[in-house]
Enzyme design. Structure first.
Site, mmCIF file in Angstrom:
data_model
loop_
_atom_site.group_PDB
_atom_site.id
_atom_site.type_symbol
_atom_site.label_atom_id
_atom_site.label_comp_id
_atom_site.label_asym_id
_atom_site.label_seq_id
_atom_site.Cartn_x
_atom_site.Cartn_y
_atom_site.Cartn_z
ATOM 1 N N GLY A 77 15.540 4.742 -33.216
ATOM 2 C CA GLY A 77 14.500 5.766 -33.248
ATOM 3 C C GLY A 77 14.702 6.868 -34.266
ATOM 4 O O GLY A 77 14.228 7.995 -34.074
ATOM 5 N N ASN A 135 13.268 6.999 -37.076
ATOM 6 C CA ASN A 135 11.923 7.334 -37.562
ATOM 7 C C ASN A 135 11.158 8.172 -36.551
ATOM 8 O O ASN A 135 10.404 9.075 -36.928
ATOM 9 C CB ASN A 135 11.146 6.057 -37.901
ATOM 10 C CG ASN A 135 11.520 5.526 -39.264
ATOM 11 O OD1 ASN A 135 11.162 6.102 -40.285
ATOM 12 N ND2 ASN A 135 12.282 4.447 -39.274
ATOM 13 N N MET A 159 10.210 -3.989 -32.087
ATOM 14 C CA MET A 159 10.628 -5.336 -32.505
ATOM 15 C C MET A 159 9.941 -6.473 -31.757
ATOM 16 O O MET A 159 10.532 -7.522 -31.535
ATOM 17 C CB MET A 159 12.154 -5.464 -32.379
ATOM 18 C CG MET A 159 12.931 -4.476 -33.239
ATOM 19 S SD MET A 159 12.525 -4.573 -34.995
ATOM 20 C CE MET A 159 13.444 -6.059 -35.415
ATOM 21 N N ILE A 171 6.385 -8.928 -31.654
ATOM 22 C CA ILE A 171 5.161 -9.319 -32.356
ATOM 23 C C ILE A 171 3.983 -9.102 -31.410
ATOM 24 O O ILE A 171 4.058 -9.457 -30.228
ATOM 25 C CB ILE A 171 5.249 -10.791 -32.815
ATOM 26 C CG1 ILE A 171 6.332 -10.902 -33.885
ATOM 27 C CG2 ILE A 171 3.907 -11.289 -33.332
ATOM 28 C CD1 ILE A 171 6.623 -12.309 -34.332
ATOM 29 N N LEU A 172 2.932 -8.479 -31.915
ATOM 30 C CA LEU A 172 1.787 -8.110 -31.080
ATOM 31 C C LEU A 172 0.695 -9.178 -31.154
ATOM 32 O O LEU A 172 0.495 -9.802 -32.196
ATOM 33 C CB LEU A 172 1.233 -6.763 -31.548
ATOM 34 C CG LEU A 172 2.234 -5.604 -31.447
ATOM 35 C CD1 LEU A 172 1.768 -4.412 -32.262
ATOM 36 C CD2 LEU A 172 2.446 -5.217 -29.990
ATOM 37 N N ASN A 183 2.607 0.714 -39.157
ATOM 38 C CA ASN A 183 3.990 0.248 -39.050
ATOM 39 C C ASN A 183 4.731 0.666 -40.311
ATOM 40 O O ASN A 183 4.120 0.880 -41.362
ATOM 41 C CB ASN A 183 4.020 -1.278 -38.915
ATOM 42 C CG ASN A 183 5.429 -1.810 -38.729
ATOM 43 O OD1 ASN A 183 6.235 -1.207 -38.009
ATOM 44 N ND2 ASN A 183 5.744 -2.918 -39.374
ATOM 45 N N HIS A 216 7.956 -0.708 -42.710
ATOM 46 C CA HIS A 216 8.752 -1.923 -42.914
ATOM 47 C C HIS A 216 9.738 -1.682 -44.059
ATOM 48 O O HIS A 216 9.347 -1.144 -45.102
ATOM 49 C CB HIS A 216 7.815 -3.091 -43.237
ATOM 50 C CG HIS A 216 8.541 -4.380 -43.419
ATOM 51 N ND1 HIS A 216 9.034 -5.108 -42.365
ATOM 52 C CD2 HIS A 216 8.899 -5.057 -44.544
ATOM 53 C CE1 HIS A 216 9.648 -6.178 -42.830
ATOM 54 N NE2 HIS A 216 9.587 -6.178 -44.143
HETATM 55 C C1 GRF Z 1 13.371 0.733 -39.783
HETATM 56 O O1 GRF Z 1 14.149 0.193 -40.815
HETATM 57 C C2 GRF Z 1 11.939 0.294 -39.941
HETATM 58 O O2 GRF Z 1 11.561 0.077 -41.259
HETATM 59 C C3 GRF Z 1 11.913 -0.998 -39.182
HETATM 60 O O3 GRF Z 1 12.774 -0.804 -38.107
HETATM 61 C C4 GRF Z 1 13.743 0.192 -38.429
HETATM 62 C C5 GRF Z 1 13.698 1.230 -37.351
HETATM 63 O O4 GRF Z 1 14.732 2.178 -37.464
HETATM 64 N N1 GRF Z 1 10.563 -1.336 -38.807
HETATM 65 P P1 GRF Z 1 14.773 3.408 -36.455
HETATM 66 O O5 GRF Z 1 14.842 2.842 -35.054
HETATM 67 O O6 GRF Z 1 13.561 4.233 -36.673
HETATM 68 O O7 GRF Z 1 16.033 4.149 -36.797
#
Ligand code: GRF
Length: 215
Positions: A12, A14, A90, A92-93, A107, A109
């Site tokens: 988390g 992000n 993680m 797939i929807l 999202n 990526h």
């Molecule tokens: C990130 O690298 C993002 O691009 C991918 O999953 C990772 C999540 O990292 N979709 P965090 O849990 O936000 O640290």
């Protein structure tokens, strides 16, 4: 004020960047809830630390993806959110779930899409010997990592880069770019109509790119 749900499965960082942006008044939205499919996701601690509601819906409790997605959908409706932000989520929807949030779900990526959809992006970049790498924020459509890209942050791959170092460097970019794109969606600069992204009322032809050419 846009009401936001963040979907997570892991660390988390992000989510933390989004929380920090909200605290710093960098976006005109409010994170209403954080939904995880994993009970032990550290992201849940981050949400609790910021007094944000959390929900855990484990995919293992459902016989199929449809049931799991419907349970998530009901939680999102209960929170009355406008936007759904996937941040290291993680699973797939299903197309059915995605269609309900089309144009309202983002999202991030860790690659320069359309290259390296899926997992292990850093290793694959190193294996190929690419000189450029980065991350992409995109609208979510039913096909994995294939919705229209909105913004990308680009770095040069250095000779000393390992998968760990690249992961760290790309994460740093993610923490900058994701709150920025969420803010564009919150303030209406970014929108979606009939399968097309618009930026400042004009069709977005290619992703907005941020580049950092140093190591
Ligand atoms: C990130 O690298 C993002 O691009 C991918 O999953 C990772 C999540 O990292 N979709 P965090 O849990 O936000 O640290």
């Amino acid at each position: 004020m846009m009401r936001i749900a963040v979907l997570v499965s892991g660390n988390g960082s992000n989510l933390q960047a989004l929380i920090d942006a909200q605290i710093g008044h960098q976006f005109s939205g409010k994170i209403i809830g954080v939904l995880s499919n994993k009970v032990d996701a550290y992201a849940l601690q981050r949400a609790k630390g910021a007094n944000i509601a959390t929900a855990v819906i484990s995919h293992k409790d459902f016989p199929n993806r449809e049931g799991f997605d419907e349970a998530m959908h009901q939680q999102l409706l209960a929170w009355q959110v406008d936007l759904v932000i996937l941040a290291g989520f993680m699973r797939i929807l299903t197309p059915n779930f995605v269609s309900k949030w089309q144009g309202k779900m983002l999202n991030i990526h860790p690659s320069l899409l359309p290259f390296y959809k899926g997992i292990n992006t850093h290793q694959r970049v190193l294996n190929t010997g690419d000189r450029l790498h980065g991350c992409t924020v995109h609208f979510v459509t039913a096909e994995l990592d294939a919705g229209q890209s909105i913004a990308q942050s680009i770095i040069q791959v250095g000779l000393n880069d390992t998968t760990e170092r690249l992961a760290q460097r790309v994460h740093e970019l993610e923490h900058f770019i994701y709150p920025q794109v969420v803010q564009w969606l919150c303030n209406g600069q970014l929108s979606w109509e009939n399968g097309q992204a618009y930026f400042n009322q004009k069709p977005l032809k290619q992703p907005i790119q941020f580049a950092q050419f140093w190591n």
